[in-house]
Enzyme design. Structure first.
Site, short mmCIF file in Angstrom:
data_model
loop_
_atom_site.label_atom_id
_atom_site.label_comp_id
_atom_site.label_asym_id
_atom_site.label_seq_id
_atom_site.Cartn_x
_atom_site.Cartn_y
_atom_site.Cartn_z
N HIS A 7 -19.89 25.68 -19.19
CA HIS A 7 -18.96 26.81 -19.04
C HIS A 7 -17.53 26.32 -18.87
O HIS A 7 -17.27 25.35 -18.15
CB HIS A 7 -19.36 27.64 -17.80
CG HIS A 7 -18.82 29.03 -17.82
ND1 HIS A 7 -17.48 29.31 -17.62
CD2 HIS A 7 -19.42 30.22 -18.04
CE1 HIS A 7 -17.29 30.61 -17.69
NE2 HIS A 7 -18.44 31.19 -17.94
N PRO B 5 -5.89 16.35 -7.00
CA PRO B 5 -6.57 15.14 -7.48
C PRO B 5 -8.07 15.30 -7.75
O PRO B 5 -8.61 14.65 -8.65
CB PRO B 5 -6.32 14.14 -6.35
CG PRO B 5 -5.10 14.62 -5.66
CD PRO B 5 -5.13 16.12 -5.77
#
Length: 297
Positions: free
Chosen positions: A82, A169
């Site tokens: 997805h 990050p």
């Protein structure tokens, strides 16, 4: 009048169910909200959660859930069928009772600001909360997915609405918005040829001239050795389930492929199912009050 807001966050984890539980627990532990449903899909590697409550409580639960997902999900290691751009991919607020769309828009903007300020995750606004017309459509924000956005977020047109133009990050970015109720409806095909699902999705989705208010894409279900037409039906009144399903059956038949099953992800309005039953049964002058449970209520 009591206030009911529905929130249906999608998180980028559908395989480590212990992690999903820890994230969902943040909702369970928030006063003023009720967890209604959550489901995980291994191939999509995604979980869809549904809870309701008053506006302030829903905001708080969504923030807590996002914080836990940011802690536990690393997008650098994530793979799934997805499209997604972050650990918490999308957080829609949906007015149900005693609350306006505008109030949900304002709450979505506030929630997005808090996610960025408190968690360091850049956020985008979509749907009715979109600050730019091009961002009303969620797929425009997801273009290129996590990997693509990582490279393009520095371009001015891809800057987030809140936060600096760089991804968290490990948690990527998050999309927050307000919208009407939609139905996540998937159709499984008796083939492993993804090009068949892609072609059918292209035929039914609005962007390519198909049904209005339908988003669709082809997905590979590796564990089942099948493919799927995965859809969001954004207005089941204008474009009911049965109409889309019958179109997919016809298109699949052109490829010599059967429809082998369908799936509803999360919750669905009862009226949408009543509409399907009335159509397939060819009911004349049917009234929803003929449903026993409706009459009892």
């Amino acid at each position: 009048m009591r206030q009911i807001v529905q929130c249906v966050p999608n998180i980028s984890e559908g395989r480590r169910l212990d992690v999903v539980e820890r994230i969902v627990d943040q909702i369970r532990q928030t006063a003023g909200v009720q967890l209604l449903d959550y489901s995980s899909d291994h191939d999509h590697n995604r979980s869809v959660i549904t809870f309701v409550g008053d506006l302030l409580s829903v905001q708080e639960a969504a923030l807590r859930m996002t914080a836990k997902a940011v802690e536990l999900i690393n997008m650098e290691e994530h793979q799934g069928a997805h499209p997604r751009i972050g650990a918490v991919d999308v957080v829609p607020l949906i007015p149900i009772e005693g609350v306006t769309m505008q109030e949900c828009v304002e709450a979505a903007v506030e929630l997005a600001k808090r996610i960025t300020a408190e968690l360091g995750v850049p956020t985008y606004l979509y749907g009715e909360a979109a600050a730019k017309p091009s961002r009303r459509n969620l797929s425009n924000i997801r273009r290129g997915q996590y990997e693509g956005l990582k490279k393009s977020i520095g371009q001015e047109e891809r800057h987030p609405d809140f936060g600096p133009p760089r991804l968290h990050p490990s948690a990527g970015a998050t999309v927050v918005g307000a919208r009407l109720p939609l139905i996540a409806f998937n159709v499984n095909l008796g083939t492993d040829r993804k090009e068949v699902a892609d072609q059918i999705a292209r035929c039914v989705r609005e962007r390519n001239g198909g049904f209005k208010n339908v988003k669709a894409m082809g997905v590979v279900l590796e564990e089942r050795r099948q493919v799927q037409v995965s859809m969001n039906l954004e207005n089941y009144h204008d474009t009911p389930i049965y109409r889309v399903l019958e179109a997919i059956r016809r298109d699949a038949a052109r490829f010599g492929v059967p429809v082998v099953g369908t799936e509803i992800v999360g919750l669905i309005p009862q009226q949408a199912l009543v509409d399907v039953a009335a159509w397939y049964l060819q009911l004349e002058s049917f009234d929803p009050q003929q449903v026993l449970e409706n009459r009892l209520r």
